[in-house]
Design an enzyme around this catalytic site. Structure first.
Site, PDB file in Angstrom:
ATOM      1  N   ASP A 108     -32.915 -15.702  30.875  1.00  0.00           N
ATOM      2  CA  ASP A 108     -32.580 -15.079  29.761  1.00  0.00           C
ATOM      3  C   ASP A 108     -32.784 -15.344  28.419  1.00  0.00           C
ATOM      4  OD1 ASP A 108     -32.241 -12.553  31.243  1.00  0.00           O
ATOM      5  OD2 ASP A 108     -30.153 -12.860  31.495  1.00  0.00           O
TER       6      ASP A 108
ATOM      7  N   GLU B  51     -17.774  -4.275  24.540  1.00  0.00           N
ATOM      8  CA  GLU B  51     -17.106  -5.516  24.539  1.00  0.00           C
ATOM      9  C   GLU B  51     -15.831  -5.618  23.709  1.00  0.00           C
ATOM     10  OE1 GLU B  51     -20.280  -5.465  23.927  1.00  0.00           O
ATOM     11  OE2 GLU B  51     -21.105  -5.988  25.620  1.00  0.00           O
TER      12      GLU B  51
ATOM     13  N   HIS C 196      -3.955   3.423  -3.421  1.00  0.00           N
ATOM     14  CA  HIS C 196      -4.268   2.919  -2.016  1.00  0.00           C
ATOM     15  C   HIS C 196      -3.704   1.623  -1.644  1.00  0.00           C
ATOM     16  CE1 HIS C 196      -6.395   1.199   1.656  1.00  0.00           C
ATOM     17  NE2 HIS C 196      -6.337  -0.207   0.797  1.00  0.00           N
TER      18      HIS C 196
ATOM     19  N   HIS D 115       0.741  -1.090   0.154  1.00  0.00           N
ATOM     20  CA  HIS D 115      -0.001  -0.110  -0.131  1.00  0.00           C
ATOM     21  C   HIS D 115       0.897   1.147   0.027  1.00  0.00           C
ATOM     22  CE1 HIS D 115      -2.453  -3.422   1.641  1.00  0.00           C
ATOM     23  NE2 HIS D 115      -3.522  -2.475   1.402  1.00  0.00           N
TER      24      HIS D 115
ATOM     25  N   HIS E  22     -29.063 -15.073  24.951  1.00  0.00           N
ATOM     26  CA  HIS E  22     -28.033 -14.799  26.241  1.00  0.00           C
ATOM     27  C   HIS E  22     -27.421 -16.351  26.484  1.00  0.00           C
ATOM     28  CE1 HIS E  22     -29.469 -10.819  26.627  1.00  0.00           C
ATOM     29  NE2 HIS E  22     -28.977 -10.565  27.714  1.00  0.00           N
TER      30      HIS E  22
HETATM   31  C1  LIG Z   1     -11.644  -4.473   9.809  1.00  0.00           C
HETATM   32  C2  LIG Z   1     -11.107  -4.276   8.411  1.00  0.00           C
HETATM   33  N1  LIG Z   1     -11.930  -4.393   7.544  1.00  0.00           N
HETATM   34  C3  LIG Z   1     -11.355  -4.158   6.275  1.00  0.00           C
HETATM   35  C4  LIG Z   1     -10.097  -4.157   5.942  1.00  0.00           C
HETATM   36  C5  LIG Z   1      -9.482  -3.977   4.724  1.00  0.00           C
HETATM   37  N2  LIG Z   1      -9.192  -2.730   4.380  1.00  0.00           N
HETATM   38  C6  LIG Z   1      -7.617  -2.331   4.294  1.00  0.00           C
HETATM   39  S1  LIG Z   1      -7.329  -0.695   4.029  1.00  0.00           S
HETATM   40  C7  LIG Z   1      -9.015  -0.457   3.665  1.00  0.00           C
HETATM   41  C8  LIG Z   1      -9.628   0.974   3.539  1.00  0.00           C
HETATM   42  C9  LIG Z   1      -8.908   1.875   4.445  1.00  0.00           C
HETATM   43  O1  LIG Z   1      -9.510   3.202   3.961  1.00  0.00           O
HETATM   44  P1  LIG Z   1      -8.575   4.332   4.526  1.00  0.00           P
HETATM   45  O2  LIG Z   1      -8.524   4.074   6.206  1.00  0.00           O
HETATM   46  O3  LIG Z   1      -9.178   5.743   4.272  1.00  0.00           O
HETATM   47  O4  LIG Z   1      -7.135   4.058   4.056  1.00  0.00           O
HETATM   48  P2  LIG Z   1      -6.479   4.833   2.810  1.00  0.00           P
HETATM   49  O5  LIG Z   1      -7.122   4.155   1.757  1.00  0.00           O
HETATM   50  O6  LIG Z   1      -6.736   6.454   2.997  1.00  0.00           O
HETATM   51  O7  LIG Z   1      -5.071   4.778   2.990  1.00  0.00           O
HETATM   52  C10 LIG Z   1      -9.951  -1.464   4.078  1.00  0.00           C
HETATM   53  C11 LIG Z   1     -11.434  -1.563   3.838  1.00  0.00           C
HETATM   54  C12 LIG Z   1      -9.388  -4.027   7.091  1.00  0.00           C
HETATM   55  N3  LIG Z   1      -7.857  -4.055   6.884  1.00  0.00           N
HETATM   56  N4  LIG Z   1      -9.758  -4.126   8.522  1.00  0.00           N
END
Ligand SMILES: Cc1ncc(C[n+]2csc(CCOP(=O)(O)OP(=O)(O)O)c2C)c(N)n1
Ligand SMILES: [Mg+2]
Length: 672
Positions: free
Chosen positions: A477, A419, A269, A34, A481
């Site tokens: 419950d 949680e 990205h 990335h 639960h």
């Molecule tokens: C919980 C979770 N869901 C999905 C992903 C897959 N994922 C990695 S980066 C991203 C998008 C992130 O966007 P942003 O934080 O704006 O990063 P940017 O593209 O600006 O670097 C996703 C959906 C992940 N790493 N973690």
């Protein structure tokens, strides 16, 4: 929606050029990764890491270093570039090995793989949540150890996060609590680039983030030009000056800034830029050097070894003065930060277990758990408890509990109904060092926290999960639960020890083992309802630490079968054993409070407890699937593979056929 953002583009220089080049070249070489976030956050990183971050690349474990968390962990190349450039033990070859097997530079930052990486990030939202935990740990330890004129615990926690972290619900849980607790040394930078994987975020993320964080009680510094070093510097100074509130610095940035044709698009990205765009970027940012080549003057302008060593030396002198004035506290601080248990621990545990055993009480294991905390906590000041708004049900408070508040430290966190946030915050507390967190909720809601439980195991962190109301035995419950698949599914998480003790003695041993386990988390699955005490000789008490042991040997001849049981069903196994004995069928009862621990025993022990060839029946009020690995397809399992019902517990066990008679009948069926 039109993009109405006005952003001052970067004035490229060799310092940020080095970050951009390393990020794009390493991603290109790995053919994956990335580049967008590292290139977009280069200026923010340069100002923070060269001017403000208190750290020593020569000693990444210095107790009073600032903690840095890259919550948008996909931008790992930014951190690796920073670690390399500032002088950590991360070489240019390590950078070239980005994303390769067993390298120090895995795809996402992994705790334990790379010096200077404070937590594993990548699951968005959890990094900032860990950071909240680290800031809480700092606050609590400062409160415990600092004395007038001796501020030996005094560091900040810095976080980078992106749109993804803010969209994830867990960021709400954590940042809300951080605001309530007034964590003034927590400072986060929002990489506001308007882009996530699917494109410009306007169609799915239009929160007013500054207002959101103001509502939490944070100081918000909005509209900072994220490529303007002096604007970033001014924002940091403002953040540091406010010691009463955490600060969010909202930085407007261009994702992939420096890639002339691809910046500000989601194309940068998470994919290599490609040779042509990298060549164009080199031109654009004025970086004429070959891949992985950093000119000496740039390298030395980045290097922080000398400055870091001097900063640590200055702290060490202050610590030495503290040690002279408060030798006991200083020794205790050192012990706590190395994670060593207190002297006399082994004897203390032995005494506690002996006295619990002598009392032979019939109580719920959640109550036995509270008694264990009451017995162990006075000897273990690093224990820091908490529950997600269920203290009275989880029984996590003890007589010495003191709630952490905005005003003061303590040893108990009222996490509120959060949680996932709770467990991820506690991961941050454990990672910080100096504290052992235990967290609690109903077993059913372990699912809400599940990925943070997994992260605790992945990062080998000592955290103790108190999960009460562990079966249909909770009764009225009802099915929302009543856990069915939770015990089995927690056992699927590698490196997590899952305990389901059957009485007071097993519960005390489970607590002791969980505390002593320095390289991973433990879950304690505890009953709401009373469970009868099981009598044992001293060898059997000692054998609880094997995870599975013979609780009751067949009294009337060599056993023809083995019944394996956990928790509340152990008593059914014992009753079934009696029923079968009366019919002339000798069977052995094995209590298996912790399968993972049993599996870590040598083959000799396992074969002694579960002799080969002896038919087996398992009983547990939950999913049957996992037990077939012990009983084989010829064996039998009494359990529950459907949702529960709302009714008194006793009725439910009968309705679902989880009874001593059913166990006895199953043994007879298996024996043919
Ligand atoms: C919980 C979770 N869901 C999905 C992903 C897959 N994922 C990695 S980066 C991203 C998008 C992130 O966007 P942003 O934080 O704006 O990063 P940017 O593209 O600006 O670097 C996703 C959906 C992940 N790493 N973690
Ligand atoms: Mg983004």
């Amino acid at each position: 929606m039109p993009n109405a953002r006005s952003i001052t583009p970067p004035a490229f220089n060799p310092l940020t050029g080095a970050i951009r080049a390393l990020a794009m070249d390493a991603v290109q070489k790995a053919k994956s990764g990335h580049p967008g976030a590292p290139m977009g956050m280069a200026e923010i990183a340069e100002v923070l890491w060269r001017r403000y971050l208190k750290h020593n690349p020569a000693d990444p474990k210095w107790a009073d270093r600032d903690r840095f968390v890259m919550s948008n962990g996909h931008g790992s190349m930014l951190v690796y570039a920073l670690l390399h450039l500032t002088g950590y033990d991360v070489s240019i070859d390590d950078i070239k090995n980005f994303r390769q097997l067993h390298s120090k530079t895995p795809g996402h930052p992994e705790y334990g793989y790379t010096p200077g990486i404070e937590t594993t990030t990548g699951p968005l939202g959890q990094g900032v949540t860990n950071a909240v935990g680290m800031a809480i740990a700092e606050k609590v330890l400062a409160d415990t150890f600092n004395r007038p004129g001796h501020e030996i615990v005094d560091h900040r926690t810095w976080v980078f996060l992106g749109d993804g972290c803010l969209m994830e619900g867990v960021s709400h849980e954590a940042c809300s609590l951080a605001g309530t607790l007034g964590l003034g040394k927590l400072i986060a930078f929002y990489d506001d680039n308007n882009i996530s994987i699917d494109g410009h975020v306007d169609g799915w993320f239009s929160d007013d983030t500054p207002k959101r964080f103001e509502a939490y009680g944070w100081q918000v510094i909005p509209d900072v030009q994220g490529h303007d070093a002096e604007a970033i510097d001014a924002a940091i100074r403002e953040a540091i000056a406010n010691t009463e509130q955490p600060t969010l610095i909202c930085c407007k940035t261009i994702i992939g800034a420096g890639a002339p044709n691809k910046q500000d698009t989601h194309d940068v990205h998470g994919a290599p830029l490609g040779d042509a765009e990298i060549a164009a970027a080199r031109e654009f940012i004025g970086w004429p050097h070959a891949p992985f080549e950093i000119p000496e003057d740039v390298r030395s302008a980045w290097n922080r070894r000398e400055a870091g060593t001097a900063a640590q030396r200055e702290w060490q002198q202050r610590f030495d003065a503290y040690a002279a004035a408060h030798p006991g506290l200083a020794a205790e601080f050192r012990r706590r930060m190395t994670g060593t248990l207190p002297g006399g621990w082994v004897d203390h545990v032995e005494n506690v277990i002996a006295s619990v055993t002598a009392k032979a009480e019939t109580i719920a294991t959640r109550k036995a758990s509270q008694n264990s905390i009451e017995a162990f906590a006075p000897a273990l000041p690093e224990l820091i408890g908490g529950s997600a708004d269920l203290a009275g049900s989880n029984l996590t408070l003890w007589s010495g509990s003191k709630g952490v508040s905005r005003e003061a430290g303590g040893n108990y966190l009222y996490y509120g109904v959060r949680e996932f946030g709770m467990v991820a915050i506690a991961n941050g507390i454990a990672l910080h060092g100096g504290l052992i967190p235990y967290t609690a909720t109903f077993l059913i809601f372990s699912d809400y926290a599940r990925n943070a439980i997994r992260m605790a195991a992945l990062m080998k962190q000592r955290q103790i999960f108190v999960f009460t109301h562990d079966s249909i035995g909770l009764g009225e419950d009802g099915p929302t639960h009543q856990p069915v698949e939770q015990a089995a599914s927690l056992r699927l998480i590698p490196r997590l020890d899952v305990w389901r003790p059957c009485d007071t003695t097993e519960t005390a041993v489970a607590w002791a083992c969980a505390i002593e386990r320095a390289d991973g988390p433990s879950a304690l699955l505890l009953s709401r309802q009373n469970l009868p005490f099981q009598s044992r000789d001293s060898a059997q008490v000692a054998a609880i630490r094997s995870g599975g042991y013979i609780l009751s040997e067949a009294g009337n001849g060599a056993p023809q079968a083995v019944i394996i049981a956990t928790g509340s069903e152990v008593t059914l196994a014992i009753e079934a054993q009696k029923t079968l004995a009366a019919k002339g069928v000798p069977v052995r009862v094995v209590s298996m409070p912790c399968c993972e621990l049993f599996e870590r025993q040598d083959a000799e022990w396992r074969d002694t407890v579960l002799p080969k060839g002896l038919p087996r029946v398992a009983v547990e009020a939950g999913s049957t699937t996992g037990w077939y690995k012990y009983v084989g397809l010829e064996g039998g399992v009494i359990g529950l593979d459907r949702f529960g019902e709302s009714a008194p517990a006793g009725e439910l066990f009968v309705t679902f056929g989880i009874t001593a008679d059913a166990v006895a009948a199953e043994v007879e069926r298996v024996l043919g």
